[in-house]
Design a protein around this motif. Structure first.
Motif, short mmCIF file in Angstrom:
data_model
loop_
_atom_site.label_atom_id
_atom_site.label_comp_id
_atom_site.label_asym_id
_atom_site.label_seq_id
_atom_site.Cartn_x
_atom_site.Cartn_y
_atom_site.Cartn_z
N TRP A 22 86.35 38.80 67.64
CA TRP A 22 85.73 37.54 67.23
C TRP A 22 84.93 37.67 65.93
N ASP A 23 84.98 38.83 65.28
CA ASP A 23 84.31 38.97 63.99
C ASP A 23 85.03 38.13 62.92
N PRO A 24 84.33 37.76 61.86
CA PRO A 24 84.93 36.89 60.83
C PRO A 24 86.13 37.55 60.17
N ILE A 25 87.06 36.73 59.76
CA ILE A 25 88.20 37.15 58.95
C ILE A 25 88.30 36.23 57.74
N LEU A 55 83.97 42.59 57.24
CA LEU A 55 82.52 42.60 57.06
C LEU A 55 81.81 43.59 57.96
N SER A 56 82.54 44.46 58.61
CA SER A 56 81.94 45.55 59.38
C SER A 56 82.95 46.67 59.46
N VAL A 110 76.70 42.66 50.34
CA VAL A 110 76.55 44.03 49.83
C VAL A 110 76.19 44.95 51.00
N GLY A 111 76.95 46.03 51.13
CA GLY A 111 76.76 46.95 52.25
C GLY A 111 77.49 46.53 53.50
N LYS A 112 78.10 45.35 53.48
CA LYS A 112 78.85 44.87 54.64
C LYS A 112 80.35 44.77 54.36
N ALA A 113 80.71 44.26 53.21
CA ALA A 113 82.13 44.07 52.91
C ALA A 113 82.77 45.38 52.50
N GLY A 114 83.94 45.62 53.01
CA GLY A 114 84.69 46.82 52.66
C GLY A 114 86.15 46.63 52.98
N PHE A 115 87.00 47.47 52.38
CA PHE A 115 88.43 47.41 52.69
C PHE A 115 88.70 48.33 53.87
#
Length: 845
Positions: free
Chosen positions: A91-94, A84-85, A148-153
């Protein structure tokens, strides 16, 4: 045209030839990715894994999951997943892994994951196409608006593998920076997971973007081509956000679409005929004349060469002579390699030696009678002083850290789940309200590991190990001045007191302070937020050293107090396990300190006895406190009974030891060391009752020789297994002393040889500063400097499932393999002393 530009263009041409030209059918088949029986893709010099590993259930993102690349035996890429970034922190979400499936017929591997908070489910699919790997993201439902605009591979690449290399983006040249220097964009809020300590937030901007990226075109061992079927791939430097960040390739997921929404074609340069160079596992420290000497030859399974092994003696003029030679004995396959063993135990002449296998030659090592007499000294001289909290620690021209945490500590909030597995229960179990300052906790103790918390289980575990070393071996080494009144440590300056006793006193001071402050042991003291937790630098700068006063403005100070809420939090929920564990540590400290600091010894014993007495009159509190327990309640109770029995001789503790026998026998591997310590203080029937368990343990220990070529337990969890190896060696020593007719001592030496270099993956010593080649880049509070702390013991060879042993020597930030932890250093000192004692006994015969 500049020379540099010519070289880049030449690299472009080379990349085009190697990545775009049409090879022969035979060559194409040789380079093709194939699905292995182990469930990952392989080609010559290339392995692709997809969710063979999970991040880490304890400490979030540990860089061991998603799509991963092992390139010529180096894991160079990881975390290929939807994030998401652009450069997520620890500690960012997974996403949560729901299912992983392998289709042997098509060779496809799919993983279904979900961000539950957003009700967002996605599928990561890998499919081999010749030497290429196609990675796609499939969405059953369109991307939620919030993402939208945050999620990416993302796919992350190891900086130490690429930071001196170039890259191409749609043919345009660029260079990976040695040190992060990318542009950032200011954000309205700080991302706490980034670890930034204050002020507004910032996020990195891409270094480059395009549809086709080639990493390290000039180096076939690292060259990777990534092409997007549509849209752009952006290249980020995650180190701009945090020192442990990696280079990241990222494509944003599109809005309003379902099905296959993203596809990358990835190709890592293969190397037909490539075989991994052999590794000669051996002790970098060396061997005593009488101990077994086994070298373990680790080779690629495709390596057909079988040269003889030669042991070379090194003379004073540098000339070498062959001291022994012969063929290595086949052991078989383990993990991804093939193993042979070479026994040179008959060589007992003291001297300097090297081992040679074909063109592979080891660093020099010793055979010496006094081999173990000082091997433990770096741990006591350097590592433990550096780990001392609440003290300024100076070494000649260098200040390791100032006197930190003078403002300890504030009461933690109720019902709070915190970082690093700390949590507070529904009450404080103290007279303090959440946020109140708890006076008296700003003394003693060791910083737990590569961070800056005081973990109570660590304190009493280390005290017990140090007390055992003192009682058995009486090491009077004095190279460190410790002035508790001035809160100052001077390394390499004797002060007339045994350093080991001063360390035991330092740990006991913290445990006693907890009793004085709240009347019972606490779980520990840790930073209030991630920004402080990730602090790298002098610990004294992590807080202002002034007790927080909520009546003051944030930047206001008055009368030695501060409005800055940076004080560490004390987690104070009372538990029976902590009471018993602390009682065991304080009883052991009392025995060791008697005659050195009698007042403190008496105080420690009185508190230990009081803890035991109080627990007999209350129902056990089974609240599961944070940062992992020191063991089950029954185990901690047994340890307390044994230590108090030895300290007092009181029959009530003997009765408790006897009552614990069923638990001890059932969990003998965990309890054996403590159980044997009670033998001299118990009736003869107690020892007899342990014999069946000892025999069973000996059979299990013998099974390690069949399980792996090193003859020690090798664990496969998210934290590497040197702690288990140390425990195995110490258990062997304890049982050999108590039951010499059943347990032989050789595993003591096998365990140390493993720690010193005879282990999978490399021949590096896992003890910094011990052995010719040891860990020189490790995860302590020094990790941002890519340096080491002498005497620290790292976790060791982490098994990246299913079969890749890893311990990176050029990247310190992987805590599961490179983080120093103080209990391991204490156990190492104890084990080396045990080996030295066995060596002396053998020499005396």
């Amino acid at each position: 045209m500049s020379i540099w530009k010519r070289r880049i263009l030449a690299s472009v041409a080379g990349a085009a030839i190697s990545l775009g030209a049409s090879p022969s059918l035979a060559q194409a088949d040789a380079d093709a990715l194939k699905l292995s029986d182990a469930g990952y893709y392989e080609a010559p010099g290339v392995n692709w894994l997809l969710f063979s590993n999970w991040y880490d259930g304890l400490f979030a993102d540990s860089k061991i999951s998603g799509l991963e690349l092992i390139h010529q035996d180096v894991r160079t890429a990881t975390n290929g997943d939807v994030r998401l970034s652009a450069t997520p922190g620890q500690w960012d979400p997974i996403g949560r892994l729901i299912e992983r499936k392998v289709d042997p017929r098509t060779g496809a591997i799919t993983a279904i994951l979900e961000y539950s908070d957003f009700k967002f489910r996605y599928i990561v699919r890998a499919e081999p196409h010749g030497s290429d790997l196609r990675i796609s993201i499939e969405l059953p439902n369109a991307l939620p608006a919030a993402l939208v605009g945050k999620a990416g591979f993302n796919l992350e690449f190891l900086p130490s593998a690429y930071q001196r290399s170039t890259y191409l983006v749609d043919g345009r040249p660029g260079a990976f920076p040695l040190y992060p220097a990318g542009r950032m964009v200011r954000t309205a809020e700080r991302n706490a997971a980034s670890g930034r300590s204050d002020g507004p937030g910032a996020e990195p901007l891409p270094m480059a973007s395009g549809q086709h990226l080639v990493l390290a075109p000039e180096n076939a061992a690292r060259r990777v081509s990534v092409r997007a079927s549509e849209g752009q791939i952006e290249l980020f430097d995650g180190r701009n956000q945090a020192q442990n960040g990696w280079f990241v390739l990222r494509s944003a997921l599109p809005a309003g679409r379902t099905g296959r929404v993203l596809e990358w074609t990835i190709s890592a340069a293969t190397a037909p005929g490539w075989v991994r160079p052999p590794v000669i596992g051996h002790s970098q420290l060396g061997y005593s004349p009488s101990e077994p000497k086994i070298a373990t030859i680790e080779i690629d399974r495709n390596d057909r060469r079988r040269p003889a092994v030669r042991l070379l003696a090194v003379g004073g003029d540098g000339a070498t002579t062959v001291a022994a030679s012969g063929a290595a004995t086949s052991w078989g396959d383990y993990l991804r390699y093939r193993y042979f063993r070479y026994d040179f135990s008959k060589v007992a002449t003291p001297g300097i030696y090297m081992l040679e296998y074909g063109t592979t030659r080891t660093a020099p090592f010793r055979i010496a009678d006094d081999l173990y007499s000082q091997a433990w000294a770096p741990s006591l001289d350097v590592y433990f002083p550096v780990a001392m909290d609440h003290m300024l620690v100076n070494e000649a021209y260098r200040v390791w850290h100032g006197d930190p945490h003078r403002d300890d500590a504030r009461q933690a909030p109720l019902n709070h789940e915190h970082i690093d597995l700390y949590r507070q229960g529904p009450t404080t179990d103290t007279k303090f309200k959440p946020g109140d300052h708890i006076p008296g906790l700003n003394v003693g103790g060791w910083l737990d590991a590569g961070d800056f918390d005081i973990r109570t289980q660590t304190q009493y575990q280390v005290i017990r190990s140090m007390a055992s070393t003192w009682e058995r071996f009486r090491p009077t080494r004095d190279t460190t001045s410790v002035d508790q009144a001035r809160r100052r440590v001077e390394m390499h300056v004797p002060d007339g007191a045994p350093d080991l006793l001063q360390q035991i006193r330092h740990g006991a001071i913290q445990l006693i302070a907890q009793y004085d402050a709240v009347g019972h042991p606490i779980h520990g003291i840790v930073e209030p937020d991630v920004a402080q937790y990730t602090h790298l630098g002098d610990a004294v700068t992590k807080t202002d050293g002034l007790v927080h006063d909520p009546k003051l403005a944030r930047d206001e100070t008055r009368d030695g107090r501060s409005g800055m809420p940076d004080d560490r939090w004390a987690f104070t929920s009372r538990t029976s396990a902590l009471s018993y564990g602390s009682a065991a540590g304080l009883a052991a400290a009392a025995r060791a300190l008697k005659g050195f600091d009698d007042a403190l010894a008496a105080r420690a014993l009185a508190i230990a006895v009081g803890y035991w007495r109080d627990e007999q009159g209350r129902a056990p509190d089974l609240f599961q406190h944070g940062n992992t327990t020191g063991g089950p309640l029954e185990s901690e109770r047994f340890a307390a009974a044994v230590e108090l029995l030895i300290a007092t001789g009181d029959s009530q503790y003997a009765d408790a030891v006897q009552a614990s026998l069923p638990m001890v026998i059932q969990s003998f591997g965990r309890e054996a060391i403590t159980a044997t310590r009670a033998i001299p203080h118990m009736p003869a029937a107690y020892r007899s009752a342990l014999i069946p368990a000892v025999r069973t343990w000996a059979q299990t220990a013998a099974g390690f020789a069949r399980a792996n070529p090193y003859g020690v337990p090798i664990t496969t969890g998210g934290w590497a297994g040197n702690g288990s190896v140390l425990d195995f060696g110490l258990t062997t020593d304890a049982l050999h002393r108590a039951f010499p007719e059943i347990v032989a001592p050789e595993a003591v030496f096998r365990s140390l040889a493993y720690l010193h270099g005879n282990h999978p993956g490399s021949d590096i010593s896992f003890v910094s500063g011990v052995g010719a080649r040891s860990k020189e880049v490790a995860y302590g509070n020094n990790r941002a400097d890519f340096s080491f702390i002498a005497g620290g013991v790292v976790p060791g060879a982490l098994i990246i499932k299913p079969d890749f042993p890893e311990n990176k020597e050029d990247w310190p930030f992987l805590w599961g393999e490179n983080e120093y932890v103080v209990p391991e250093a204490a156990a190492y000192m104890e084990l080396v002393h045990a080996a030295d004692a066995l060596t002396r006994q053998s020499s005396a015969k």
